[in-house]
Write a protein that holds these residues in place. Structure first.
Motif: not given
Length: 101
Positions: A74, A78, A95-96, A98
């Motif tokens: 995104d 990361t 980081k997310t 995901k």
């Protein structure tokens, strides 16, 4: 299982091409190196051969250590972790959170 795979979008975090983004062309798991499109370019002097009858000077990517690249998810660099989801080991962006693949 490696954290960086072929066709991943990565950012270079060290060396002469720092902060450049590119797609991973290939991963050498034996030597822990990657080829990133448009990064770590070297000039190679080639002799005339069947493939290139002209020969001459060619610009091409050289392998760089896998520790010098970071996965982009995104639009942000990361770190990568692993989780088991539905009995499958998948890569996860730290980081997310995901799932990558």
């Amino acid at each position: 299982m490696h954290k960086i795979k072929k066709d991943d979008l990565v950012v270079v975090i060290a060396g002469k091409d720092k902060d450049k983004q590119g797609k991973v062309i290939s991963v050498d798991t034996k030597n822990d190196t990657v080829l990133v499109q448009g990064c770590n370019m070297v000039t190679k002097h080639t002799k005339p051969a069947a493939g290139s009858p002209q020969g001459g000077i060619v610009n091409k990517e050289a392998p760089m250590d896998i520790s010098n690249v970071m996965l982009v998810v995104d639009g942000k660099a990361t770190r990568v972790g692993f989780e088991v989801k539905d009995g499958k080991k998948v890569r996860v962006a730290k980081k997310t959170g995901k799932v990558i693949d």
